[in-house]
Design a protein around this motif. Structure first.
Motif, short mmCIF file in Angstrom:
data_model
loop_
_atom_site.label_atom_id
_atom_site.label_comp_id
_atom_site.label_asym_id
_atom_site.label_seq_id
_atom_site.Cartn_x
_atom_site.Cartn_y
_atom_site.Cartn_z
N HIS A 131 16.09 -41.54 76.45
CA HIS A 131 14.76 -41.75 76.83
C HIS A 131 14.49 -42.56 77.83
O HIS A 131 13.65 -42.26 78.79
CB HIS A 131 14.03 -42.02 75.36
N ALA A 132 15.03 -43.81 77.90
CA ALA A 132 14.79 -44.94 78.88
C ALA A 132 15.43 -44.54 80.26
O ALA A 132 14.86 -44.84 81.17
CB ALA A 132 15.32 -46.30 78.39
N ALA A 133 16.50 -43.88 80.28
CA ALA A 133 17.07 -43.57 81.41
C ALA A 133 16.37 -42.39 82.09
O ALA A 133 15.75 -41.59 81.59
CB ALA A 133 18.58 -42.84 81.27
N THR A 134 16.42 -42.51 83.53
CA THR A 134 15.84 -41.60 84.47
C THR A 134 16.76 -40.80 85.16
O THR A 134 17.94 -41.39 85.45
CB THR A 134 14.77 -42.26 85.44
N MET A 135 16.23 -39.77 86.00
CA MET A 135 17.28 -38.96 86.74
C MET A 135 17.46 -39.92 87.90
O MET A 135 18.70 -39.67 88.69
CB MET A 135 16.37 -37.68 87.21
N GLN A 136 16.44 -40.71 88.39
CA GLN A 136 16.84 -41.81 89.61
C GLN A 136 18.15 -42.64 89.11
O GLN A 136 18.92 -42.96 89.97
CB GLN A 136 15.60 -42.49 89.96
N ASP A 137 17.94 -43.12 87.97
CA ASP A 137 19.25 -44.00 87.51
C ASP A 137 20.64 -43.27 87.30
O ASP A 137 21.42 -43.48 87.89
CB ASP A 137 19.01 -44.40 85.86
N VAL A 138 20.39 -41.90 87.10
CA VAL A 138 21.86 -41.16 87.03
C VAL A 138 22.19 -40.83 88.52
O VAL A 138 23.25 -40.92 88.76
CB VAL A 138 21.59 -39.84 86.42
N ALA A 139 21.23 -40.64 89.34
CA ALA A 139 21.58 -40.38 90.75
C ALA A 139 22.24 -41.67 91.57
O ALA A 139 23.03 -41.42 92.22
CB ALA A 139 20.25 -39.96 91.71
N ALA A 140 21.54 -42.78 91.16
CA ALA A 140 22.21 -44.26 91.72
C ALA A 140 23.52 -44.40 91.19
O ALA A 140 24.52 -44.59 92.09
CB ALA A 140 21.08 -45.09 91.25
N GLU A 141 23.91 -44.09 89.93
CA GLU A 141 25.16 -44.33 89.32
C GLU A 141 26.15 -43.33 89.95
O GLU A 141 27.62 -43.64 90.18
CB GLU A 141 25.01 -43.91 87.64
N ALA A 142 25.71 -41.88 90.43
CA ALA A 142 26.41 -40.96 90.96
C ALA A 142 26.75 -41.14 92.34
O ALA A 142 27.41 -40.63 92.88
CB ALA A 142 26.06 -39.69 90.51
N GLY A 143 25.83 -42.02 92.95
CA GLY A 143 26.15 -42.40 94.24
C GLY A 143 25.45 -41.24 95.18
O GLY A 143 25.86 -40.91 96.26
#
Length: 209
Positions: free
Chosen positions: A33-45
Motif C-alpha cells: 500500500h505504501a509503495a508507489t509505481m514511482q518507487d518501483v520505477a526508481a528501483e528498476a532504473g
C-alpha cells in the motif's frame, strides 16, 4: 515417467523480470500500500512512463509476481522424476531451493499476499492458483514415492498434504517476521518432521473404527 504438472506458462521478458525483481524489493521494504509505481520505477532504473508500458498498475505487478512464482514452481515439479533417484530427496532439494535459498524478502512478500487475500478476491484467486500448482505437483510426487516404496502405500494423502502446507506456511511466517530465524536449520527440522508424519498419517485399516 515424470511427476510433471502442467507446463509453465510464458516466461517474463528480461525487462519484465527486472521490474518484478525491483517490485519485490520495494514491496518487501515498504509494503504494497505504501509503495508507489514511482518507487518501483526508481528501483528498476527506469522512468515511470516506461514502467507503465509493461505494467499498468501495482495490482498488475503483483499479478505478474504471483504468476512468475506459480510458473517457476510448475517448472520445478516438472523436473521431478523417480528415474533420477529418491523422490523424497528431490522434494527436499526443491523445498530448500524455495524455503532457504530464496531471499527473506520472498517470505515477507508471501505474508503480505496472504494478508491481502483475506479481503481481496482477486488476490485470493492468485493464491489459489499457486496452491493448486503446489497441490498438483506434490500429489504426483507422493504417488511416485508410494509407487517406489519410499512412502507407505496406505499414506493418507489428504492429511499429509494438509500437514505439509501448514508447516511450510508457518516456516514462511516465521522467516518473514523474525530477522534471527535460521532457515537452513529450520528446513532440516521441517523435512525430518515431514518424513516422520508420512509414517503415521495412514489410512485406517478396512473394518477399523
Amino acid at each position: 515417467m515424470t511427476t510433471a504438472t502442467a507446463a509453465p506458462e510464458r516466461v517474463p521478458s528480461e525487462r519484465q523480470t527486472r521490474i518484478l525483481d525491483a517490485a519485490e524489493s520495494v514491496f518487501a521494504r515498504a509494503g504494497f500500500h505504501a509503495a508507489t509505481m514511482q518507487d518501483v520505477a526508481a528501483e528498476a532504473g527506469m522512468s515511470p512512463g516506461n514502467l507503465y508500458r509493461y505494467f499498468a498498475s501495482k495490482d498488475a505487478i503483483i499479478a505478474g509476481m504471483a504468476e512468475r512464482d506459480r510458473s517457476l514452481i510448475a517448472a520445478d515439479f516438472a523436473e521431478l522424476d523417480p528415474a533420477k533417484g529418491s523422490v523424497l530427496d528431490q522434494l527436499e532439494a526443491l523445498g530448500r531451493r524455495h524455503l532457504v535459498e530464496e531471499p527473506r524478502e520472498k517470505s515477507i512478500i508471501a505474508l503480505q499476499i496472504w494478508a491481502e487475500a483475506a479481503r481481496n478476491p482477486v488476490m485470493a484467486q492468485m493464491c489459489a492458483a499457486i496452491d493448486g500448482t503446489l497441490v498438483g505437483g506434490l500429489a504426483l510426487a507422493i504417488a511416485g514415492a508410494k509407487a517406489n516404496g519410499e512412502l507407505p502405500a496406505n499414506l493418507d494423502d489428504a492429511r499429509f498434504l494438509q500437514a505439509v502446507f501448514m508447516m511450510a506456511d508457518g516456516f514462511f511466517c516465521r522467516r518473514a517476521t523474525d530477522p534471527q530465524f535460521d532457515p537452513a536449520m529450520a528446513a532440516e527440522t521441517l523435512f525430518k518432521a515431514m518424513r516422520g508424519l508420512a509414517q503415521v498419517l495412514l489410512q485406517p485399516e478396512a473394518g477399523s473404527v
